[in-house]
Design a protein around this motif. Structure first.
Motif, PDB file in Angstrom:
ATOM      1  N   GLN A 279       0.834  -1.186   0.000  1.00 17.12           N
ATOM      2  CA  GLN A 279       0.000   0.000   0.000  1.00 17.12           C
ATOM      3  C   GLN A 279       0.878   1.248   0.000  1.00 17.12           C
ATOM      4  N   VAL A 280       0.519   2.197  -0.830  1.00 17.77           N
ATOM      5  CA  VAL A 280       1.250   3.457  -0.836  1.00 17.77           C
ATOM      6  C   VAL A 280       0.914   4.235   0.429  1.00 17.77           C
ATOM      7  N   GLN A 281       1.871   4.956   0.947  1.00 19.48           N
ATOM      8  CA  GLN A 281       1.627   5.818   2.111  1.00 19.48           C
ATOM      9  C   GLN A 281       1.513   7.257   1.656  1.00 19.48           C
TER      10      GLN A 281
ATOM     11  N   SER B 219       4.555   7.723  -1.035  1.00 22.70           N
ATOM     12  CA  SER B 219       5.752   6.895  -1.041  1.00 22.70           C
ATOM     13  C   SER B 219       5.621   5.831  -2.116  1.00 22.70           C
ATOM     14  N   GLY B 220       6.745   5.282  -2.533  1.00 21.72           N
ATOM     15  CA  GLY B 220       6.689   4.179  -3.485  1.00 21.72           C
ATOM     16  C   GLY B 220       6.830   4.620  -4.925  1.00 21.72           C
ATOM     17  N   PRO B 221       7.220   3.689  -5.787  1.00 23.01           N
ATOM     18  CA  PRO B 221       7.525   4.014  -7.182  1.00 23.01           C
ATOM     19  C   PRO B 221       6.342   3.957  -8.129  1.00 23.01           C
ATOM     20  N   THR B 222       5.161   3.661  -7.627  1.00 27.52           N
ATOM     21  CA  THR B 222       4.025   3.443  -8.517  1.00 27.52           C
ATOM     22  C   THR B 222       2.973   4.539  -8.418  1.00 27.52           C
ATOM     23  N   PHE B 223       3.352   5.722  -7.972  1.00 19.02           N
ATOM     24  CA  PHE B 223       2.393   6.814  -7.778  1.00 19.02           C
ATOM     25  C   PHE B 223       1.609   7.090  -9.047  1.00 19.02           C
ATOM     26  N   SER B 224       2.256   7.049 -10.188  1.00 18.87           N
ATOM     27  CA  SER B 224       1.580   7.395 -11.443  1.00 18.87           C
ATOM     28  C   SER B 224       0.495   6.390 -11.833  1.00 18.87           C
ATOM     29  N   SER B 225       0.420   5.286 -11.153  1.00 17.51           N
ATOM     30  CA  SER B 225      -0.606   4.289 -11.456  1.00 17.51           C
ATOM     31  C   SER B 225      -1.887   4.511 -10.655  1.00 17.51           C
TER      32      SER B 225
ATOM     33  N   ASN C 153       3.877  13.687 -11.190  1.00 18.30           N
ATOM     34  CA  ASN C 153       4.260  12.280 -11.015  1.00 18.30           C
ATOM     35  C   ASN C 153       5.762  12.104 -10.831  1.00 18.30           C
ATOM     36  N   THR C 154       6.544  13.108 -11.208  1.00 16.11           N
ATOM     37  CA  THR C 154       7.985  13.005 -10.979  1.00 16.11           C
ATOM     38  C   THR C 154       8.329  13.253  -9.506  1.00 16.11           C
ATOM     39  N   ARG C 155       7.417  13.913  -8.808  1.00 14.08           N
ATOM     40  CA  ARG C 155       7.621  14.197  -7.386  1.00 14.08           C
ATOM     41  C   ARG C 155       6.701  13.366  -6.496  1.00 14.08           C
ATOM     42  N   ASN C 156       5.927  12.468  -7.110  1.00 11.94           N
ATOM     43  CA  ASN C 156       4.992  11.629  -6.345  1.00 11.94           C
ATOM     44  C   ASN C 156       4.074  12.469  -5.466  1.00 11.94           C
ATOM     45  N   THR C 157       3.570  13.557  -6.004  1.00 12.37           N
ATOM     46  CA  THR C 157       2.794  14.501  -5.204  1.00 12.37           C
ATOM     47  C   THR C 157       1.553  14.976  -5.952  1.00 12.37           C
ATOM     48  N   VAL C 158       0.463  15.074  -5.231  1.00 11.55           N
ATOM     49  CA  VAL C 158      -0.748  15.701  -5.746  1.00 11.55           C
ATOM     50  C   VAL C 158      -1.011  16.963  -4.930  1.00 11.55           C
ATOM     51  N   TYR C 159      -1.515  17.975  -5.598  1.00 11.25           N
ATOM     52  CA  TYR C 159      -1.719  19.275  -4.974  1.00 11.25           C
ATOM     53  C   TYR C 159      -3.193  19.675  -5.031  1.00 11.25           C
ATOM     54  N   LEU C 160      -3.562  20.543  -4.103  1.00 12.52           N
ATOM     55  CA  LEU C 160      -4.871  21.171  -4.147  1.00 12.52           C
ATOM     56  C   LEU C 160      -4.672  22.653  -3.872  1.00 12.52           C
ATOM     57  N   GLN C 161      -4.749  23.450  -4.916  1.00 10.32           N
ATOM     58  CA  GLN C 161      -4.663  24.898  -4.772  1.00 10.32           C
ATOM     59  C   GLN C 161      -6.047  25.424  -4.427  1.00 10.32           C
ATOM     60  N   MET C 162      -6.148  26.093  -3.302  1.00  9.28           N
ATOM     61  CA  MET C 162      -7.441  26.580  -2.819  1.00  9.28           C
ATOM     62  C   MET C 162      -7.403  28.096  -2.760  1.00  9.28           C
TER      63      MET C 162
END
Length: 120
Positions: free
Chosen positions: A1-3, A25-31, A74-83
């Motif tokens: 499981q991704v953290q 975490s982990g290498p599969t974020f883009s999936s 996906n290169t930073r394994n990060t999703v953002y929410l601009q509010m």
């Protein structure tokens, strides 16, 4: 499981802006399809926004449409929410999650949440 680990919450005045981040975490974020939810005190958790694996598909709750923007790197394994144009009713704990579908299907991992407080 991704953290998942959210950050970027805080106290802001109405009309202000915040950018939330959700680092995976982990290498599969883009999936993973990713989503943001929020839960205000005494209320059920509600959908805020979602984004597809490559960022080409996005969805928003009507209550945040035009004010919030979801994105991912996906290169930073990060999703953002601009509010932007925050309102007191946006006050809640914000959570990110992985999901099988963009807006449907079972959830995988959840973060611990980050508090957003909007003062009037």
């Amino acid at each position: 499981q991704v953290q998942l680990v959210e950050s970027g919450g805080g106290l802001v005045q109405a009309g202000g802006s915040l950018r939330l981040s959700c680092a995976a975490s982990g290498p599969t974020f883009s999936s993973y399809n990713m989503a943001w939810f929020r839960q205000a005190p005494g209320k059920e958790r509600e959908f805020v926004s979602a984004i597809g694996r490559n960022g080409g598909i996005t969805y928003y709750a009507d209550s945040v449409k035009g004010r919030f923007t979801i994105s991912r790197d996906n290169t930073r394994n990060t999703v953002y929410l601009q509010m932007n144009s925050l309102k007191p009713e946006d006050t809640a704990v914000y959570y990110c999650a992985t999901r099988q579908g963009v807006t449907a299907g079972p959830f995988g991992s959840w973060g611990q949440g980050t508090q957003v407080t909007v003062s009037s």
